[in-house]
Design a protein around this motif. Structure first.
Motif, short mmCIF file in Angstrom:
data_model
loop_
_atom_site.label_atom_id
_atom_site.label_comp_id
_atom_site.label_asym_id
_atom_site.label_seq_id
_atom_site.Cartn_x
_atom_site.Cartn_y
_atom_site.Cartn_z
N ARG A 145 37.16 5.17 52.40
CA ARG A 145 38.44 5.57 53.01
C ARG A 145 39.04 6.79 52.33
O ARG A 145 39.83 7.52 52.94
N CYS A 146 38.70 7.01 51.06
CA CYS A 146 39.33 8.09 50.29
C CYS A 146 38.93 9.45 50.86
O CYS A 146 37.75 9.69 51.14
N ARG A 147 39.91 10.34 51.02
CA ARG A 147 39.64 11.71 51.47
C ARG A 147 39.96 12.74 50.38
O ARG A 147 40.06 13.92 50.65
N GLY A 148 40.23 12.27 49.18
CA GLY A 148 40.43 13.18 48.06
C GLY A 148 41.73 13.96 48.11
O GLY A 148 41.80 15.07 47.58
N TYR A 149 42.78 13.39 48.71
CA TYR A 149 44.08 14.11 48.74
C TYR A 149 44.73 14.17 47.36
O TYR A 149 45.69 14.89 47.15
N ARG A 150 44.27 13.34 46.45
CA ARG A 150 44.78 13.29 45.07
C ARG A 150 46.25 12.85 44.96
O ARG A 150 46.92 13.15 43.99
N LYS A 151 46.74 12.18 46.00
CA LYS A 151 48.11 11.64 45.91
C LYS A 151 48.18 10.54 44.85
O LYS A 151 49.21 10.34 44.22
N CYS A 152 47.06 9.82 44.67
CA CYS A 152 47.04 8.77 43.64
C CYS A 152 47.09 9.37 42.24
O CYS A 152 47.71 8.81 41.33
N VAL A 153 46.43 10.53 42.08
CA VAL A 153 46.45 11.20 40.77
C VAL A 153 47.89 11.61 40.46
O VAL A 153 48.37 11.49 39.34
N LYS A 177 48.24 8.46 34.73
CA LYS A 177 47.15 9.42 35.05
C LYS A 177 45.78 8.77 34.85
O LYS A 177 44.91 9.30 34.15
N LYS A 178 45.61 7.63 35.48
CA LYS A 178 44.35 6.91 35.34
C LYS A 178 43.53 6.88 36.63
O LYS A 178 42.60 6.09 36.74
N THR A 179 43.90 7.67 37.63
CA THR A 179 42.93 7.95 38.69
C THR A 179 42.51 9.40 38.50
O THR A 179 43.30 10.25 38.09
N MET A 180 41.25 9.69 38.77
CA MET A 180 40.69 11.01 38.47
C MET A 180 39.88 11.51 39.66
O MET A 180 39.20 10.72 40.33
N TYR A 181 39.95 12.80 39.88
CA TYR A 181 39.29 13.40 41.04
C TYR A 181 37.88 13.84 40.69
O TYR A 181 37.65 14.41 39.61
N ARG A 182 36.95 13.56 41.61
CA ARG A 182 35.55 13.96 41.39
C ARG A 182 35.17 15.03 42.41
O ARG A 182 35.06 14.75 43.62
#
Ligand code: SF4
Ligand code: SF4
Length: 431
Positions: A212-220, A226-231
């Protein structure tokens, strides 16, 4: 926004989702008084989960030297500054309104990240949780400012002797080990516009659905820790998964009978600073009374371990025994008003508490229940308490016994560490 009850701040608060709680909650206690900053935990996590392309700057477990270190850089100072800007001069606790169960640290009267987002909407788009997106260079140095102390290095002519007096050292730093807190009210989950983040009903572990993730980085942006990280290679975000196969008892080398096991970072800890567990939850989000569960005992019963930045409002499930040489004002900002009480108990633990503290890193399976067998008195020591008075501590060689989820005995530790003398014969490879 709906309102939910957050016991760590002693009041209701806004949260974008209705209140719902898991049956069990993943939780842990770290003891920075013992952490040596060896990073074994960091590497055990990296070699298990984040060794692939695109994960080079991804450290789900990190250990930073406070006050200057941070991963990403200055994450906590930046968030505290944002909250202060949103609510100037009012980010304060009323510690007088304490209640052992409902509001053990008093009431936080300032704004959480959810209150602040609701009351201070941004002009560049709605936010569910006040936060910021770190710049790329802030993720580049996982261990910046390692072992860098602060304080007055030239306090006295007797530089070293003058600086190491308890209750607070004049020159200080400490190691803060961090993983995702698998929060009760996660900022990452609240911020995701795709509803890709969910909390497992069986153990409260917070996961990102990669499909489901589209990498919007709203969670970051929305995770205050700061414990979610973008790949970049997959264009999705990733985070600590609490080693869920081990939690489910699926590692036969650790759990031959299928009982839940601790995560890799917990199991690897050289300094024995970590104790992980699962706590039983009531439907209303309070912890079910279970005083023989070591996590319940340390966090709720004895209140020796405190949440990290409870004022952020996510109700993190990671707890810390505050390092006792650090200035109290710094610790209170980081762990809330329970600091004095926690340090006082840790400075001179009573018989029962001392026995339970032996369970840290004693076994890889999760301890759900402990028992204590009384032992002989082995000594007495004079302890200087935080208020400068002395107290006599009696020491008993008690044995603490830990049981797993199926009530099988998995560990037995004595307070006094046993010593073994090698026989005088010649051994191969010995000198
Ligand atoms: S620590 Fe951050 S990533 Fe982990 S559950 Fe809480 S808000 Fe989400
Ligand atoms: S392995 Fe344990 S002692 Fe070493 S840095 Fe990690 S938490 Fe600290």
């Amino acid at each position: 926004m709906p309102t939910v009850y957050n016991w760590q701040i002693g009041r209701e608060m806004s949260y974008p989702h209705e209140e719902r709680h898991p049956q069990w909650q993943f939780a842990f206690v770290f003891n920075p008084n013992r952490c040596i900053g060896c990073q074994t935990c960091t590497m055990s996590c990296k070699s298990t989960w984040t060794f692939s392309k695109g994960q080079e700057l991804m450290w789900w477990n990190n250990v930073e030297s406070k006050p200057y270190g941070g991963y990403p850089q200055h994450w906590d100072a930046k968030l505290l500054a944002l909250l202060e800007e949103a609510n100037p001069g009012k980010q304060a606790w009323d510690a007088s309104q304490k209640d052992h169960d409902k509001q053990p640290y008093g009431v936080f009267e300032g704004m959480t990240i959810f209150d602040a987002a609701e009351k201070k909407p941004r002009t560049d788009g709605a936010q569910q949780a006040l936060g910021y997106l770190p710049a790329d260079d802030e993720w580049r140095s996982p261990n910046i400012h390692e072992d860098t102390p602060t304080g007055d290095h030239f306090q006295s002519a007797d530089q070293f002797g003058g600086n190491v007096q308890l209750p607070e050292h004049k020159v200080w730093f400490f190691h803060l080990a961090r993983i995702c807190n698998h929060c009760t009210y996660p900022g990452c989950l609240a911020s995701c516009p795709r509803n890709a983040i969910y909390k497992r009903p069986e153990d409260g572990v917070v996961l990102i659905d990669q499909s489901r993730c589209r990498g919007y980085r709203k969670c970051v942006e929305g995770c205050p820790y700061k414990k979610t990280m973008y790949r970049p290679t997959t264009r999705t975000s990733e985070k600590c998964v609490a080693c869920f196969p081990r939690l489910e008892g699926k590692d036969p080398t650790v759990s031959p009978t299928g009982a839940p096991a601790e995560t890799r970072c917990m199991s690897a800890c050289v300094g024995k600073i970590r104790l992980q567990g699962l706590v039983k939850m009531n439907e209303d989000g309070t912890w079910a009374s279970d005083p023989k569960n070591p996590l319940f005992y340390l966090v709720r019963e004895r209140q020796i371990a405190l949440p990290l930045y409870p004022q952020f409002g996510t109700e993190p499930n990671g707890y810390y025994i505050p390092p006792r040489w650090v200035p109290r004002s710094y610790l209170t900002q980081m762990f809330g008003p329970g600091v004095e009480h926690a340090i006082e108990q840790y400075s001179c633990p009573d018989r029962e508490l001392l026995a339970v503290l032996q369970l840290f890193r004693a076994n890889r399976q999760i301890v759900f229940r402990f028992e204590i067998e009384p032992g002989m008195k082995v000594g007495e020591v004079e302890v200087t308490m935080p208020d400068g008075k002395t107290k006599t501590q009696e020491l008993f060689n008690d044995t603490v016994i830990g049981y797993n989820k199926f009530d099988e005995e998995v560990v037995r530790v004595t307070v006094e560490e046993p010593t073994f003398e090698r026989p005088a014969e010649v051994h191969v490879n010995s000198i």
